[in-house]
Write a protein that holds these residues in place. Structure first.
Motif, short mmCIF file in Angstrom:
data_model
loop_
_atom_site.label_atom_id
_atom_site.label_comp_id
_atom_site.label_asym_id
_atom_site.label_seq_id
_atom_site.Cartn_x
_atom_site.Cartn_y
_atom_site.Cartn_z
N ALA A 226 50.69 33.07 66.20
CA ALA A 226 50.71 33.75 67.50
C ALA A 226 51.52 35.04 67.42
CB ALA A 226 51.29 32.83 68.56
N ARG A 227 52.60 35.02 66.61
CA ARG A 227 53.44 36.21 66.47
C ARG A 227 52.80 37.29 65.62
NH1 ARG A 227 57.60 32.24 66.06
NH2 ARG A 227 57.35 32.29 63.79
N ASN A 228 52.14 36.86 64.52
CA ASN A 228 51.63 37.84 63.57
C ASN A 228 50.37 37.29 62.89
OD1 ASN A 228 51.26 39.91 61.75
ND2 ASN A 228 53.04 39.41 60.48
N PRO A 229 49.23 37.39 63.55
CA PRO A 229 48.02 36.76 63.02
C PRO A 229 47.66 37.18 61.60
CG PRO A 229 47.68 37.48 65.28
CD PRO A 229 49.00 38.04 64.85
N GLU A 230 47.74 38.47 61.31
CA GLU A 230 47.32 38.93 59.99
C GLU A 230 48.39 38.70 58.93
OE1 GLU A 230 45.46 42.68 59.64
OE2 GLU A 230 44.25 42.46 61.46
N GLY A 231 49.63 38.45 59.33
CA GLY A 231 50.70 38.23 58.36
C GLY A 231 51.21 36.81 58.33
N VAL A 232 50.48 35.90 58.96
CA VAL A 232 50.92 34.51 59.02
C VAL A 232 51.07 33.93 57.62
CG1 VAL A 232 48.55 33.65 59.26
CG2 VAL A 232 50.47 32.25 60.04
N GLU A 233 52.11 33.14 57.42
CA GLU A 233 52.38 32.54 56.11
C GLU A 233 51.78 31.15 56.05
OE1 GLU A 233 56.18 31.49 53.16
OE2 GLU A 233 56.50 32.35 55.15
N GLN A 234 51.13 30.85 54.92
CA GLN A 234 50.53 29.54 54.74
C GLN A 234 51.60 28.48 54.49
OE1 GLN A 234 46.57 31.35 52.54
NE2 GLN A 234 47.41 29.43 51.80
N MET A 235 51.31 27.25 54.96
CA MET A 235 52.25 26.15 54.82
C MET A 235 51.83 25.22 53.66
SD MET A 235 52.54 25.26 58.87
CE MET A 235 53.68 23.91 58.65
N ASP A 236 51.19 25.77 52.65
CA ASP A 236 50.75 24.96 51.53
C ASP A 236 51.26 25.58 50.25
OD1 ASP A 236 48.70 27.07 50.91
OD2 ASP A 236 47.93 26.37 52.83
N LYS A 237 50.55 25.42 49.13
CA LYS A 237 51.07 25.92 47.86
C LYS A 237 50.84 27.43 47.67
CE LYS A 237 47.01 24.65 45.07
NZ LYS A 237 46.56 23.84 43.92
N GLU A 238 50.45 28.12 48.73
CA GLU A 238 50.29 29.57 48.65
C GLU A 238 51.62 30.24 48.28
OE1 GLU A 238 48.25 33.16 48.66
OE2 GLU A 238 47.56 31.08 48.67
N TYR A 239 52.73 29.61 48.66
CA TYR A 239 54.05 30.13 48.27
C TYR A 239 54.15 30.28 46.75
CZ TYR A 239 58.95 29.70 46.85
OH TYR A 239 60.16 29.87 46.22
N VAL A 240 53.68 29.27 46.04
CA VAL A 240 53.73 29.31 44.57
C VAL A 240 52.76 30.36 44.05
CG1 VAL A 240 53.31 28.00 42.45
CG2 VAL A 240 54.47 26.92 44.37
N ARG A 241 51.56 30.42 44.62
CA ARG A 241 50.59 31.42 44.17
C ARG A 241 51.15 32.83 44.30
NH1 ARG A 241 46.91 28.60 47.66
NH2 ARG A 241 45.58 27.10 46.56
N GLN A 242 51.78 33.11 45.45
CA GLN A 242 52.34 34.45 45.67
C GLN A 242 53.46 34.76 44.69
OE1 GLN A 242 51.02 36.80 47.61
NE2 GLN A 242 49.41 35.29 48.05
N TRP A 243 54.25 33.75 44.35
CA TRP A 243 55.32 33.96 43.35
C TRP A 243 54.71 34.26 41.99
CZ3 TRP A 243 56.78 31.79 38.72
CH2 TRP A 243 58.04 32.17 38.22
N LEU A 244 53.65 33.57 41.64
CA LEU A 244 52.98 33.82 40.36
C LEU A 244 52.40 35.23 40.32
CD1 LEU A 244 51.12 30.39 39.94
CD2 LEU A 244 53.09 31.18 38.61
N ILE A 245 51.79 35.65 41.43
CA ILE A 245 51.23 37.00 41.49
C ILE A 245 52.32 38.05 41.34
CG2 ILE A 245 50.09 38.67 43.02
CD1 ILE A 245 48.50 36.28 44.18
N ALA A 246 53.44 37.83 42.02
CA ALA A 246 54.54 38.80 41.98
C ALA A 246 55.18 38.89 40.60
CB ALA A 246 55.60 38.42 43.02
N ASN A 247 55.05 37.82 39.81
CA ASN A 247 55.69 37.80 38.49
C ASN A 247 54.68 37.87 37.34
OD1 ASN A 247 58.83 37.06 38.82
ND2 ASN A 247 57.65 36.04 40.43
#
Length: 469
Positions: A226-247
């Motif tokens: 509701a606060r940020n539709p296009e920037g909403v953060e996923q509540m699954d393993k996307e956190y790990v995927r994003q860390w892998l992409i960043a590194n």
């Protein structure tokens, strides 16, 4: 961190080892699914396991299977352990039914690149990232080496399913998604998209695999969206995927996670479990509220104890390896000597190839329960030495001595290579007793102590009787 990364046992034949799940044949003929703490991302399994991940996935799948059994039957027989589920053996349908409510993920990436048709579904121009669809979309894929988008018409024409079966799967997938969305909405969670897998059991369509887990679904926080539709953060393993992409370096993703990332991933898995079920994960033990996954629980020991309690396996094994077909009878004699001790015994195939022995050794070395190997062969053929040089378990050699013969301690192979110790015994009963002692289980020590006490009492009685003569 204590994690469950691998399951193996000589007692339970391996059916399939997937990226996260290990499937084995249970003694009943059913399938035992072990959900490990392995984590896959970008089509590869990372070297770092995530504490409690397997128990979260298994627990959530069981939660949802129970919630949706009125919509469609599923394959669950019982939850054996936090990481293990006993299920009915079904014929899997090699089609994933993907249901989507929002334009995101791979569909959004394709849309950005100009694609407008996905698995037969055509989208209009002008849509925004994370925009909801007016109605749920079903975009099936085939389960091959890599999932392939496919239209319902092609699924039928290529022989994956019949038209009638596809329509049944589609209707059930939409009903499951509706129930999941409604329940999660009450908890402030958006079910963005997910996949369902089905199978046939006695001709009846049932739900298999997993349902509404962080590995099979995409979740968003309703408040965050509701606060940020296009920037909403996923509540699954996307956190790990994003860390892998960043590194990512030189086009390669990291093969392992840092301890900090693994702990945060574990915290997120535990958090989504509690938010969905309303209860903390029962097996989660943490050193502190901010450091889940660092507790001293032993998932392997707990899993083994629960599998033994459920009658699916014994708490130890003894594998008897004959050097030739002629040695089989002595191997069977050792098996008989071990009866009544509650230890799984197996007589391996004689004269296995080097590759077969190597594969067997991998299973022995990684088995969840303790084990002992008995080589039934003459010392000169080197089988015991070869086994001891390959496995990290006790190896006992019990050569089939001819009548009146004894061990040749001057045999060229009786001196084993450094780091490959072998205990040589001269009779099947001694081999069995040596194996029981080598297993070093408390229950066996207690049993053997009682037997020793009885034997000593008999000896004392015999001596006393002899002195009175």
């Amino acid at each position: 961190m204590h994690t469950l990364t691998h399951f193996a046992s000589p007692q339970l034949p391996l059916l399939h080892r997937g990226k996260v799940r290990d499937s084995l044949r249970a003694p009943s003929g059913d399938r035992l699914i072990i959900v490990t703490d392995r984590l896959s991302a970008f089509d590869s399994v990372l070297e770092t396991a995530v504490p409690h991940k397997g128990a979260v996935l298994n627990g959530l799948a069981d939660f949802w299977f129970e919630k949706t059994k009125s919509i469609i039957p599923n394959h669950v027989l019982k939850l054996v352990d936090a990481n293990a589920m006993l299920v009915r053996e079904a014929q899997p349908i090699k089609v994933e039914m993907v249901v989507r409510h929002y334009l995101t993920g791979s569909m959004w990436r394709g849309y950005q690149a100009g694609q407008r048709t996905f698995s037969g579904v055509t989208l209009p121009d002008g849509l925004r990232k994370h925009q909801p669809f007016p109605e749920y979309l079903v975009t099936p894929t085939t389960k091959e080496e890599s999932d392939r988008e496919i239209t319902p018409e092609s699924l039928v024409s290529e022989g994956w399913v019949s038209q009638e079966l596809y329509e049944q799967m589609r209707a059930k997938a939409l009903a499951l998604f509706q129930v999941g969305s409604e329940l999660l909405r009450e908890k402030g969670i958006i079910l963005v998209d997910t996949k369902y897998e089905f199978g046939l059991l006695n001709g009846e369509l049932i739900l298999i695999d997993e349902i509404h887990t962080p590995d099979s679904s995409r979740f968003w926080s309703a408040d965050d969206y509701a606060r940020n539709p296009e920037g909403v953060e996923q509540m699954d393993k996307e956190y790990v995927r994003q860390w892998l992409i960043a590194n990512k370096q030189d086009g390669q993703y990291p093969r392992a996670l840092t301890p900090e990332v693994a702990r945060e991933a574990s915290r997120r898995y535990l958090d989504i479990y509690q938010r969905i079920t309303g209860q903390p994960l029962p097996t989660a033990e943490a050193d502190g509220p901010d450091a889940p996954g660092t507790g001293r629980h032993d998932a392997r020991a707990r899993l083994l104890a629960n599998l033994v309690r459920a009658g699916l396996m014994q708490d130890a094994w003894v594998s008897i390896v004959p050097g030739s077909a002629a040695d089989k009878e002595q191997g069977l004699d050792i098996c008989r000597q071990l009866q009544g001790y509650g230890v799984f015994t197996e007589l391996c195939v004689a004269q296995q190839s080097e590759e077969e022995i190597t594969n067997q050794a991998e299973e022995w070395n990684s088995s969840i329960e303790p084990g002992v190997i008995i080589a039934v062969n003459g010392l000169a053929n080197g089988l015991a030495a070869a086994l001891a040089a390959t496995v990290s378990l006790p190896v006992i050699s019990c050569p089939p001595w001819e009548a009146g013969a004894g061990p040749d301690l001057n045999s060229g192979s009786s001196a084993m290579p450094s780091g490959a110790p072998v205990l040589a015994v001269v009779s099947p009963d001694q081999a069995a007793q040596a194996a029981l002692r080598a297993l070093n289980l408390p229950r066996l020590r207690q049993r053997l102590s009682q037997e020793i006490h009885v034997t000593k009492a008999k000896l004392r009685a015999a001596k006393a009787e002899f002195r009175t003569l």
